[in-house]
Design an enzyme around this catalytic site. Structure first.
Site, PDB file in Angstrom:
ATOM      1  N   GLN A   1       0.806  -1.217   0.000  1.00  0.00           N
ATOM      2  CA  GLN A   1       0.000   0.000   0.000  1.00  0.00           C
ATOM      3  C   GLN A   1       0.843   1.273   0.000  1.00  0.00           C
ATOM      4  O   GLN A   1       1.854   1.353   0.686  1.00  0.00           O
ATOM      5  CB  GLN A   1      -0.916   0.052   1.245  1.00  0.00           C
ATOM      6  CG  GLN A   1      -2.087  -0.899   1.198  1.00  0.00           C
ATOM      7  CD  GLN A   1      -1.784  -2.223   1.863  1.00  0.00           C
ATOM      8  OE1 GLN A   1      -0.706  -2.771   1.688  1.00  0.00           O
ATOM      9  NE2 GLN A   1      -2.736  -2.743   2.620  1.00  0.00           N
TER      10      GLN A   1
ATOM     11  N   HIS B   1      -4.150  -6.798  -1.348  1.00  0.00           N
ATOM     12  CA  HIS B   1      -2.751  -6.459  -1.004  1.00  0.00           C
ATOM     13  C   HIS B   1      -2.050  -7.632  -0.314  1.00  0.00           C
ATOM     14  O   HIS B   1      -1.466  -7.482   0.766  1.00  0.00           O
ATOM     15  CB  HIS B   1      -2.688  -5.210  -0.114  1.00  0.00           C
ATOM     16  CG  HIS B   1      -2.945  -3.951  -0.867  1.00  0.00           C
ATOM     17  ND1 HIS B   1      -2.002  -3.360  -1.692  1.00  0.00           N
ATOM     18  CD2 HIS B   1      -4.046  -3.158  -0.942  1.00  0.00           C
ATOM     19  CE1 HIS B   1      -2.515  -2.275  -2.233  1.00  0.00           C
ATOM     20  NE2 HIS B   1      -3.753  -2.120  -1.806  1.00  0.00           N
TER      21      HIS B   1
ATOM     22  N   ARG C   1      -2.881  -7.026  -9.553  1.00  0.00           N
ATOM     23  CA  ARG C   1      -4.210  -6.466  -9.309  1.00  0.00           C
ATOM     24  C   ARG C   1      -4.965  -6.175 -10.608  1.00  0.00           C
ATOM     25  O   ARG C   1      -6.156  -6.430 -10.728  1.00  0.00           O
ATOM     26  CB  ARG C   1      -4.035  -5.178  -8.508  1.00  0.00           C
ATOM     27  CG  ARG C   1      -5.259  -4.326  -8.393  1.00  0.00           C
ATOM     28  CD  ARG C   1      -4.847  -2.956  -7.881  1.00  0.00           C
ATOM     29  NE  ARG C   1      -5.954  -2.065  -7.674  1.00  0.00           N
ATOM     30  CZ  ARG C   1      -5.834  -0.861  -7.125  1.00  0.00           C
ATOM     31  NH1 ARG C   1      -4.656  -0.444  -6.727  1.00  0.00           N
ATOM     32  NH2 ARG C   1      -6.869  -0.087  -6.978  1.00  0.00           N
TER      33      ARG C   1
ATOM     34  N   THR D   1       2.814   2.852  -2.126  1.00  0.00           N
ATOM     35  CA  THR D   1       4.197   2.896  -2.625  1.00  0.00           C
ATOM     36  C   THR D   1       4.233   3.294  -4.110  1.00  0.00           C
ATOM     37  O   THR D   1       5.266   3.161  -4.757  1.00  0.00           O
ATOM     38  CB  THR D   1       4.889   1.522  -2.481  1.00  0.00           C
ATOM     39  OG1 THR D   1       4.083   0.550  -3.164  1.00  0.00           O
ATOM     40  CG2 THR D   1       5.073   1.126  -1.036  1.00  0.00           C
TER      41      THR D   1
ATOM     42  N   GLY E   1       2.259   1.791  -6.257  1.00  0.00           N
ATOM     43  CA  GLY E   1       2.010   0.516  -6.934  1.00  0.00           C
ATOM     44  C   GLY E   1       0.880   0.541  -7.940  1.00  0.00           C
ATOM     45  O   GLY E   1       0.877  -0.217  -8.901  1.00  0.00           O
ATOM     46  N   THR E   2      -0.099   1.426  -7.717  1.00  0.00           N
ATOM     47  CA  THR E   2      -1.221   1.515  -8.666  1.00  0.00           C
ATOM     48  C   THR E   2      -0.719   2.040 -10.009  1.00  0.00           C
ATOM     49  O   THR E   2      -1.030   1.487 -11.062  1.00  0.00           O
ATOM     50  CB  THR E   2      -2.337   2.425  -8.095  1.00  0.00           C
ATOM     51  OG1 THR E   2      -2.771   1.862  -6.853  1.00  0.00           O
ATOM     52  CG2 THR E   2      -3.514   2.520  -9.037  1.00  0.00           C
ATOM     53  N   THR E   3       0.094   3.090  -9.966  1.00  0.00           N
ATOM     54  CA  THR E   3       0.662   3.655 -11.198  1.00  0.00           C
ATOM     55  C   THR E   3       1.531   2.616 -11.888  1.00  0.00           C
ATOM     56  O   THR E   3       1.422   2.399 -13.097  1.00  0.00           O
ATOM     57  CB  THR E   3       1.516   4.902 -10.859  1.00  0.00           C
ATOM     58  OG1 THR E   3       0.680   5.826 -10.167  1.00  0.00           O
ATOM     59  CG2 THR E   3       2.080   5.558 -12.093  1.00  0.00           C
TER      60      THR E   3
END
Length: 391
Positions: free
Chosen positions: A93, A148, A138, A95, A97-99
């Site tokens: 979470q 996560h 994801r 960090t 990570g979504t991008t």
């Protein structure tokens, strides 16, 4: 008639000024930001010929903190996308990570790109030769091992999930684990902001040794459905807050310390075991990136897996963690609460910089090396910052 001539003359002059200005701006832009605009390539993206310009020169004055043998620095994987290889993205979470996860499904130059449909959260990332996935993340497989999922969960869950999805037993699959880390203080503040807005991650399983923790092993920091509106003080005061040392916990093998049962191993010993396990697992991963170094992260991923991104990674410094005014005492308190993460990040940062120097050096031609060693280019952390400064 004269009026018409004057008007034509005036409009011609005006047109000349406009065209001249446009040309001047283009020349100026090319000079100020070489490689950012590329009129020759489709969509104005970087082509492989340009990429030498976009990656920062390793700092010639960098002082190494830890000793790493070549086997820890050398990371070139012959990734068999048509074979049995799978990239597994461990997303910690806050960090970035979504991008990064979106880069993996939308921005890799592939023979058969991932199929991302509007309105759908997941993309289909099949191998070019058959309908099997090469990416466990994801945005490709969803949270198949839980929201996560950490190292402990993923390593115990991924093989079985893929066997079930692809309805066949496969023991010859090769898994390449990757993750991103972030400066612990920024990450912690970003998580607090997220929780303050109503995020909970309470559906996370925290599976370990075949079971989820009991409410006694993992008490909640709040009563009610979420912790929205909590102050930073309240966030720091909760002793069971999973934000504390999150990066170490999510990278370590939790079964070494009896999972979430705090009475199995004395506290100091537990902390030491977790930190050493997280360091080992991070070191052994195929790749890890650092949120603070987007371009270097891109470079190392591309060289590790021999895959190329279409558009370059951008360094965004103005994230939610920024804009929080803190006094030194608060920063110190956050650092204490994340003591293990601070140590891990210090270690990771050094390994990352050494890997970058090693990989960059081994991919350059002799001529390029001599140029870099002569320091003819500015050693800069991020190319975009350099452009902004020049402007």
């Amino acid at each position: 008639h004269k009026n018409t001539e004057n008007m034509v003359e005036r409009s011609s002059k005006f047109l000349l000024i406009v065209v001249g200005s446009v040309c001047f701006m283009l020349i100026l832009y090319q000079y100020v930001a070489p490689g950012v605009i590329n009129l020759g390539s489709p969509h104005g993206y970087f082509t492989e010929e340009d990429e030498g310009d976009i990656f920062p020169t390793p700092d010639p004055h960098y002082v190494k903190k830890y000793y790493f043998p070549v086997r820890d620095l050398e990371r070139t994987i012959d990734f068999q996308i048509k074979g049995e290889d799978v990239i597994v993205f461990l997303h910690i979470q806050k960090t970035g990570g979504t991008t990064f996860g979106r880069h993996l499904v939308q921005n890799v130059r592939l023979e058969v790109p991932c199929d991302c449909r509007p309105g759908q959260k997941k993309c289909t990332c099949y191998r070019p030769n058959r309908k099997e996935t090469w990416l466990f993340s994801r945005f490709s497989t969803g949270w198949s091992c839980g929201l996560h999922a950490d190292w402990t969960e993923l390593t115990n869950c991924v093989p079985g999930v893929l066997n079930k999805k692809e309805s066949k037993q496969k023991n010859q699959r090769k898994f390449y684990y990757i993750t991103l880390l972030r400066d612990p203080v920024s990450r912690y503040l970003s998580e607090w902001r997220h929780v303050q807005r109503g995020a909970t991650w309470k559906t996370s399983l925290h599976m370990c040794d075949g079971r989820t923790p009991t409410p006694e092993e993992l008490p909640s920091c709040y009563e009610g459905s979420d912790w929205s509106g909590c102050t930073l003080q309240q966030f720091m005061d909760c002793p069971y807050n999973l934000a504390n040392n999150r990066q170490v916990r999510m990278l370590a093998d939790l079964s070494l310390v009896g999972c979430y049962n705090m009475s199995t191993v004395p506290e100091k010993k537990r902390a030491q075991l977790l930190l050493e396990s997280a360091k080992k697992n991070l070191r052994d991963m195929a790749f890890f990136g650092l949120t603070e170094y987007q371009r270097k992260t891109q470079f190392l991923f591309e060289r590790t897996f021999r895959l190329r991104f279409i558009r370059p990674f951008m360094q965004y410094n103005s994230t939610r963690a920024a804009g929080v005014d803190l006094d030194n005492a608060t920063v110190q308190r956050i650092e204490e609460l994340n003591e293990l993460d601070m140590e891990l990040y210090d270690y990771a940062k050094d390994l990352f910089q050494q890997r970058y120097q090693y990989t960059r050096h081994s991919t350059l031609t002799l001529e390029d090396r001599e140029t870099e060693e002569a320091g003819s280019r500015l050693p800069t952390e991020d190319y975009m910052n350099q452009i902004i400064n020049r402007w």
